[in-house]
Design an enzyme around this catalytic site. Sequence first.
Site, short mmCIF file in Angstrom:
data_model
loop_
_atom_site.label_atom_id
_atom_site.label_comp_id
_atom_site.label_asym_id
_atom_site.label_seq_id
_atom_site.Cartn_x
_atom_site.Cartn_y
_atom_site.Cartn_z
N GLU A 224 25.03 65.77 52.44
CA GLU A 224 24.83 67.06 52.43
C GLU A 224 24.31 67.45 51.03
OE1 GLU A 224 25.38 68.35 55.10
OE2 GLU A 224 26.70 67.00 55.89
N CYS A 258 24.69 75.69 47.42
CA CYS A 258 23.59 74.73 48.26
C CYS A 258 22.85 75.58 49.43
CB CYS A 258 24.06 73.50 48.69
SG CYS A 258 25.29 73.55 49.86
#
Length: 486
Positions: A224, A258
């Site tokens: 990720e 993120c």
Amino acid sequence: MNQAHSQQSESPAHEQMQAIFAQQSAAFAAQPYPDLDTRRSKLFNLKKQIIRYQDVIAAAINTDFSSRSIDESKLLDLLGSVLEAEHAIRHLRKWMRPSKRSTELLFLSNRLRVQYQPKGVVGVVVPWNFPVYLALGPLIAAIAAGNRVMVKLPEITPATNAVMKRMLAEVFTEDEVAIFGEEITDPSLFTTLPFNHIVFTGSPAIGRVVMRAAAENLTPVTLELGGKSPALVSRHYPLADAAMRILHGKATNCGQICVAPDYALVPKEKVNAFVEECKSYFSSMYGNNILENTNYTSIVNDRHLKRLLEILEDAKAKGAEIITCGNYVPDQDGRRMPVHIVLNCTPDMRILKEELFGPVLPVVAYDAIDDAIAYIKTGERPLALYCFTHDANERDHILKQTHSGGVTINDWGWHVVNHDAPFGGIGNSGMGTYHGIEGFRELSHAKTIFTRQRFFPTQLFYPPYGTWIQKLALHFFLKKGDPNLK
């Protein structure tokens, strides 16, 4: 191996890590398929601990950041974790049920199914920006799938690490869940262990390092990562609403997310109005003096602040216009950095090349929607894309023409905390997914099981070849080839 790496690999902490890995491997071998009640009990105990420890955890994160909004910690790190645990508890029986599949016509009357089997020992590497949610999310998926788990927390969140270790040790033995933090100063030593799966959240650069380490053991990875997630504002969408939501995405956790909007694409005639709306909403959300506002989070440390200021200085030196939402003097105000909006950016600036991961918002002007789409496609595929439009045709056109890990339409980030859908990246922003059934399956081995019905004559397909039944089957499925091909 250099001397520093060698010394670290021989440290007591590293020896302890290897010993616990051996313990977890042995424990898994002794119980390779935990039943439904065992898994649910672990998830329920974890959920109770999150609720019990919520105030202590939020205070610890605040300490590590020097100022982290307590409400943001509870809303994003803790509520998200509880929702994910509840979702797994509620759906686990269905997830664990073997999946019936259809045989080929040739094998009709036999049975075919897929059984989801725990992989073994899963390693989880956690970033500093959400040290609880990004630890507990993969942990929940791994426990639901029946695995043992080792978690490497970030070095720069020692207060949070201590609370996490204490919280989890009360309900898990080390051969079930083990937590490591700043005592493992070289995370690469963690990822060189022969895990059965690794979940890593972090930057693309470190993701490549993790993949190389995992390749030595042929360990599958879920990465990720991040990237420059665009927020595309349609010409027909209410500008004030788009500005409010994009600004919130840039200000939440001080932009250290993120999936935060990295830059905004705005119709060129609306750029100035967009800037004014952003400034107005920043003021209404956080007031005029963020130094006294506990709802606003700090940049995590001096190193990350220095990087952001250097990016702004590079943009300014190359002709960009920088607009600050409120007053800010770096030497005086420290790491309480408000959102900075940047106009007139050019491709040679760092601000358009690097993931910003902070309260810096470049605004890119566009003429036509296809120009904005083309701009998005010139970069790496991002972890998220935000599309602000009420026009269904325009929305579908954007979704079909762009690639991203996930999408929120007319807002930012909320697709991540809906746990019945997968969360993951694509290309430079990652590979693999977790959350929901996809997370369960990501951390399980999908084992195909074919059961031959007692009297089914598969031996009819054994040698010697050329029997009438073989010829009949080949003729039925293959028909005739092209006799003119040589």
